[in-house]
Design a protein around this motif. Structure first.
Motif, short mmCIF file in Angstrom:
data_model
loop_
_atom_site.label_atom_id
_atom_site.label_comp_id
_atom_site.label_asym_id
_atom_site.label_seq_id
_atom_site.Cartn_x
_atom_site.Cartn_y
_atom_site.Cartn_z
N ASP A 148 0.68 -1.33 0.25
CA ASP A 148 0.41 -0.39 0.13
C ASP A 148 1.12 1.42 0.64
N LEU A 149 0.41 2.02 -0.33
CA LEU A 149 1.72 3.98 -0.87
C LEU A 149 1.53 3.63 0.56
N TYR B 265 1.04 -0.86 -10.75
CA TYR B 265 0.54 -0.46 -9.67
C TYR B 265 -1.09 -0.52 -10.40
N THR C 119 -2.42 2.02 -4.63
CA THR C 119 -2.61 3.65 -4.35
C THR C 119 -4.14 3.80 -4.98
N ASP D 95 5.62 5.55 3.96
CA ASP D 95 5.49 5.71 2.78
C ASP D 95 5.88 4.36 1.68
N THR E 287 1.76 9.57 -7.78
CA THR E 287 2.81 8.91 -7.25
C THR E 287 3.00 7.62 -7.60
N ALA E 288 2.02 6.79 -8.26
CA ALA E 288 2.44 5.68 -8.68
C ALA E 288 3.04 5.96 -9.89
N ASP F 250 -3.70 9.23 -6.11
CA ASP F 250 -2.56 9.12 -6.47
C ASP F 250 -1.93 8.61 -7.72
#
Length: 455
Positions: free
Chosen positions: A62-63, A109, A90, A69, A97-98, A94
């Motif tokens: 998990d993020l 992801y 994610t 994190d 971010t992935a 997000d």
């Protein structure tokens, strides 16, 4: 030292790092049901400890974890020298971010809300990539990896089931029967199975049984020697010999005359053939993949198709779904065909108007993918701008396209169809259907009520 990677599609070992106990357990059980070995961790620290102690093929993290994190965890794992495939879970918000994580070396992801089939696609893609890198690999591509090829497999429920069946049966020696309407891509399925089998280096021979005249079927199947009958001016090799060591695809096998069904059955049973006019028996080693758009069970009941041949051909069956049953994939298919048509015709048509997509969604596509491909090729040729417009389409697609068409209504219809597909796939289990659709049970119940699907 990097631990040895397990390359078997099933039994791959996954380290699952997720601090939500309920979701962790749910996902672990789902993965175990799909033949993965799972180690569970509830923090980054616990995950690193397991990674140090056990062999792991894939990490799913998990993020947002309580002590670190997912990005920081990935960085630490890579710093320690591990190249284990890393998947980040994610939320949709997000995704950027992935993407950042993938630039840092993450393999892929998975978005939340969690869609089970999406997770399996990602996992199998990673495992297939590892297998391709192995010198002992005998199957270099899987059906899922063909997403990057010139054919789109789709992500509707029907398409996911099709891809799952292809991956399941391709490496086996089973004789296959592909059923489905004309134009759904049965030969593409057969070729994909061949290319992902242990026979991939052998020939793939396709025979249209509907086009073989009844009186020369024996020659087409088994060949003949010069002078064996009027017109036999040279020796000829039949399709069984031509396919030796590979795959013989018998398209529209239901069209074979009854007496020619007997010839085919004998060859399959004995695994030997004799050319017409010859006494020499030749051993044959072929995998038979057949296809039909007819109901062969009904033909057996009516006595027009031999029951023993039907069972010989049908050790495993695959349904090639009609386009109307995979409307969620329609736009992607259309864009792929548009790209191909533009390249073939040297045209610069790269998009479709919303009116064209509405017309496509409203049409019932009796000719399935073949008809869609032909319609787009014709329209691309006629089109005069960079965007495919409604006036380029044939009359049968535009006749019912009025100004009252509503995209929202069409989306509702597509969503309703997807819910029905998921409920059917889940055999009425609403919790399972909600998982497949990536929505909560409450949302699914509301949709069922909204669309009047309570019964």
């Amino acid at each position: 030292m990097e631990k040895k990677v397990n390359l078997k599609m099933g039994n791959a070992t996954i380290l699952l790092i997720e601090d939500d106990n309920a979701f962790n357990n749910m996902l672990a059980q789902f993965l175990k049901r799909n033949d993965y070995i799972v180690h569970q961790a509830y923090s980054a620290k616990e995950g690193i400890t397991i990674l140090d102690e056990k062999r792991v093929d894939i990490i799913i993290s998990d993020l947002r974890l309580p002590d670190k994190d997912g990005i920081s965890l990935l960085k630490e794992i890579r710093t320690n020298g591990s190249t284990t495939a890393f998947i980040l879970m994610t939320a949709y918000a997000d995704v950027q971010t992935a993407v950042k994580a993938m630039k840092m070396g993450a393999a892929d992801y998975i978005s939340k809300p969690f869609v089970p089939e999406e997770a399996l696609l990602v996992l199998n893609k990673i495992i297939s990539t590892k297998k391709e890198a192995s010198p002992s690999n005998t199957i270099k591509k899987t059906a899922k990896e063909l997403e990057n090829s010139n054919y789109y497999w789709g992500n509707s429920i029907a398409s996911l089931q099709l891809k799952k069946h292809i991956e399941l049966v391709a490496p086996t020696p089973l004789t296959l029967l592909i059923t489905g309407e004309s134009g759904t891509g049965k030969e593409v399925i057969a070729k994909t199975i061949h290319e992902n089998s242990e026979r991939k280096n052998g020939p793939f021979i396709a025979v249209d049984c509907g086009a073989i005249p009844k009186d020369i079927a024996g020659s087409e199947f088994f060949g003949h020697v010069k002078g064996s009958f009027t017109g036999a001016i040279t020796d000829k090799m039949g399709c069984f010999e031509a396919a030796n060591g590979g795959t013989l695809f018998l398209d529209e096998v239901g069209n074979l005359a009854y007496e020619n069904q007997i010839l085919l059955l004998r060859a399959i049973q004995e695994r030997k053939i004799k050319r017409i006019g010859s006494n020499k028996e030749t051993p044959i080693d072929v995998r038979i993949v057949s296809a039909t758009n007819e109901d062969l069970k009904k033909a057996v009941q009516e006595g027009t198709f031999r029951e023993d041949l039907y069972h010989r051909l049908n050790e495993f069956s695959i349904l090639s779904p009609a386009l109307r049953d995979r409307k969620e994939d329609l736009e992607a298919f259309a864009l792929l065909f548009l790209k191909n048509a533009s390249e073939q015709l040297n045209k610069d048509v790269s998009s479709m108007s919303s009116e064209v997509m509405i017309a496509f969604l409203k049409y019932h596509w009796p000719g399935n993918l073949r008809e869609l491909q032909n319609v787009i090729k014709r329209a691309t040729l006629l089109n005069t701008s960079n965007t495919l417009e409604l006036e380029s389409l044939p009359p049968e697609l535009t006749a019912s396209n009025t100004n009252n068409n509503n995209v929202g209504n069409l989306k509702d219809e597509a969503e309703k169809a997807a819910i029905l597909d998921a409920l059917n796939f889940a055999k009425g289990n609403k919790s399972r259907a909600a998982e497949l659709l990536g929505m909560s049970r409450k949302t699914l119940y509301n949709k069922i009520s909204q669309f009047g699907l309570d019964d």
